[in-house]
Scaffold this motif. Structure first.
Motif, PDB file in Angstrom:
ATOM      1  N   PRO A 115       0.854  -1.195   0.000  1.00 54.93           N
ATOM      2  CA  PRO A 115       0.000   0.000   0.000  1.00 54.93           C
ATOM      3  C   PRO A 115       0.892   1.249   0.000  1.00 54.93           C
ATOM      4  CG  PRO A 115      -0.650  -1.550   1.737  1.00 54.93           C
ATOM      5  CD  PRO A 115       0.668  -2.023   1.196  1.00 54.93           C
ATOM      6  N   TRP A 152      -7.904   3.010  -0.339  1.00 54.45           N
ATOM      7  CA  TRP A 152      -8.297   3.365   1.022  1.00 54.45           C
ATOM      8  C   TRP A 152      -9.032   4.712   0.944  1.00 54.45           C
ATOM      9  CZ3 TRP A 152      -4.514  -0.002   0.065  1.00 54.45           C
ATOM     10  CH2 TRP A 152      -4.251  -1.027   0.986  1.00 54.45           C
ATOM     11  N   SER A 155      -8.205   8.583   2.666  1.00 53.85           N
ATOM     12  CA  SER A 155      -6.856   8.459   3.247  1.00 53.85           C
ATOM     13  C   SER A 155      -5.957   9.578   2.725  1.00 53.85           C
ATOM     14  CB  SER A 155      -6.268   7.100   2.868  1.00 53.85           C
ATOM     15  OG  SER A 155      -6.207   6.968   1.445  1.00 53.85           O
ATOM     16  N   ILE A 165      -1.652   2.333   8.658  1.00 52.34           N
ATOM     17  CA  ILE A 165      -2.483   1.921   7.517  1.00 52.34           C
ATOM     18  C   ILE A 165      -3.850   1.487   8.044  1.00 52.34           C
ATOM     19  CG2 ILE A 165      -2.734   0.221   5.651  1.00 52.34           C
ATOM     20  CD1 ILE A 165       0.202   0.484   5.156  1.00 52.34           C
ATOM     21  N   SER A 167      -7.756  -0.027   8.140  1.00 48.63           N
ATOM     22  CA  SER A 167      -8.254  -1.286   7.545  1.00 48.63           C
ATOM     23  C   SER A 167      -9.559  -1.033   6.801  1.00 48.63           C
ATOM     24  CB  SER A 167      -8.460  -2.326   8.641  1.00 48.63           C
ATOM     25  OG  SER A 167      -9.333  -1.768   9.609  1.00 48.63           O
ATOM     26  N   THR A 168      -9.545  -0.013   5.962  1.00 48.46           N
ATOM     27  CA  THR A 168     -10.791   0.390   5.303  1.00 48.46           C
ATOM     28  C   THR A 168     -10.729   0.211   3.792  1.00 48.46           C
ATOM     29  OG1 THR A 168      -9.884   2.608   5.258  1.00 48.46           O
ATOM     30  CG2 THR A 168     -11.440   2.129   7.023  1.00 48.46           C
ATOM     31  N   GLU A 169      -9.727  -0.550   3.314  1.00 45.62           N
ATOM     32  CA  GLU A 169      -9.558  -0.629   1.863  1.00 45.62           C
ATOM     33  C   GLU A 169     -10.649  -1.473   1.204  1.00 45.62           C
ATOM     34  OE1 GLU A 169      -7.991  -2.551   3.909  1.00 45.62           O
ATOM     35  OE2 GLU A 169      -7.174  -4.348   2.973  1.00 45.62           O
ATOM     36  N   THR A 186      -3.688   9.615  -1.997  1.00 44.15           N
ATOM     37  CA  THR A 186      -4.604   8.528  -1.608  1.00 44.15           C
ATOM     38  C   THR A 186      -3.856   7.201  -1.506  1.00 44.15           C
ATOM     39  OG1 THR A 186      -6.419   9.672  -2.718  1.00 44.15           O
ATOM     40  CG2 THR A 186      -6.739   7.330  -2.261  1.00 44.15           C
ATOM     41  N   HIS A 188      -3.233   3.383  -1.773  1.00 46.00           N
ATOM     42  CA  HIS A 188      -3.754   2.403  -2.732  1.00 46.00           C
ATOM     43  C   HIS A 188      -2.665   1.379  -3.061  1.00 46.00           C
ATOM     44  CE1 HIS A 188      -1.286   4.931  -5.243  1.00 46.00           C
ATOM     45  NE2 HIS A 188      -1.237   3.929  -6.094  1.00 46.00           N
TER      46      HIS A 188
END
Ligand SMILES: O=C(O)CCC(=O)C(=O)O
Ligand SMILES: [Fe+2]
Length: 292
Positions: A115, A152, A155, A165, A167-169, A186, A188
């Motif tokens: 990420p 994400w 973000s 990081i 945990s919303t991806e 962002t 990603h």
């Protein structure tokens, strides 16, 4: 779409992008994107796998899409996309530039990518400035299973200052013709490909006109190539100055290299922003007065 509709659509998507850090625009250029994929088939075949943990050992990548396919220009110059990019980046630059075009094939077995935020390729201050806007154009359907880009949401911007990081991806599932647009701030990364088929697509990214672009645009598109581009596309790949005077050739706009004849000796000529031109003019006028 007429100019008014285009303006409204540009506003609408730029707002979504700035609120969420990304947006997915459906039904753009479906046929063109598929024709582009077909033109790139031999390159996808012949290009060796990447080396290094960031690019990924089960991934193939290549750039310079504007010389590989006549369909790339329509994708790079899509007016809604360039309008959104200008809206987002114009607070920090005079003109935008092409940062890269890159075809990406994620082969079966590819692992999820680290990420990351693409803006971290530059070492400027983060949290305030947006440096780039990325567009992912899928050539095949992107699914959770075949490695759809993980994003994400929210973000971006000041949240990029937080090193944890969240945990919303979620995987951005979409089909050819859609475009995933996201900010340089962002978080990603490519997902992992757990299927038996290749996930193909391309990234087109645009950045502030005064930055060093990821892909060396002048080498990717030297004057003998860029000469055949429209003036707008040539400007986007670097054949223009960013005021004041950046990216000049002999003190002149580098687009002179796209003409038939170039004088051997040229007068370097100021290319200043209006505020700078005014300041210089006042200074010079003061000197004239003092000398009179
Ligand atoms: O392939 C993807 O889905 C994303 C790739 C990416 O973000 C990158 O290489 O910087
Ligand atoms: Fe990335």
């Amino acid at each position: 779409m007429n100019i008014c509709q285009l303006e409204r659509e540009t506003d609408r998507w730029a707002e979504r992008l700035l609120v969420d850090g990304y947006c997915v625009i459906p039904d753009l250029l479906t046929d063109t994107v598929q024709a582009l994929d077909r033109d790139l088939a031999a390159d996808f075949e012949r290009t060796p796998f990447c080396e290094g943990g960031f690019y990924g050992a089960r991934t193939k990548r290549f750039g310079r899409l504007l010389v590989r396919s006549g369909h790339a220009e329509a994708v790079v110059m899509h007016p809604l996309i360039t309008g959104i990019v200008e809206r987002v980046l114009s607070p920090w630059c005079d003109t935008i530039q092409l940062n890269l075009t890159q075809a990406i094939a994620l082969h079966p077995g590819a692992l999820p990518q680290l990420p990351h935020r693409d803006q971290d390729m530059w070492r400027g201050e983060t949290g305030e400035v947006e440096y780039l806007v990325n567009v992912m154009w899928p050539f095949t359907p992107f699914t959770r299973e075949n490695g759809a880009t993980l994003v994400w949401p929210e973000s971006h911007g000041r949240r990029a200052l937080d090193p944890t990081i969240p945990s919303t991806e979620f995987p951005v599932e979409m089909s050819p013709g859609s475009a995933l647009v996201f900010l340089g701030s962002t978080l990603h990364g490519a997902g992992g490909n757990r299927t038996n088929a290749i996930r193909r697509g391309c990234i087109v990214s645009y950045c502030l006109g005064w930055l060093k672009p990821y892909e060396n645009q002048w080498l990717a598109y030297p004057p003998e190539v860029a000469r055949h581009f429209s003036p707008e596309l040539a400007a986007l790949v670097g054949y223009q100055q960013h005021r004041p005077n950046l990216g000049n050739y002999e003190g002149r706009c580098p687009s002179i290299l796209l003409g038939d004849e170039i004088a051997e000796h040229l007068a370097a000529t100021d290319a200043l922003r209006p505020d700078q031109a005014e300041m210089v003019a006042e200074f010079v006028a003061g000197q004239r007065q003092a000398a009179a």
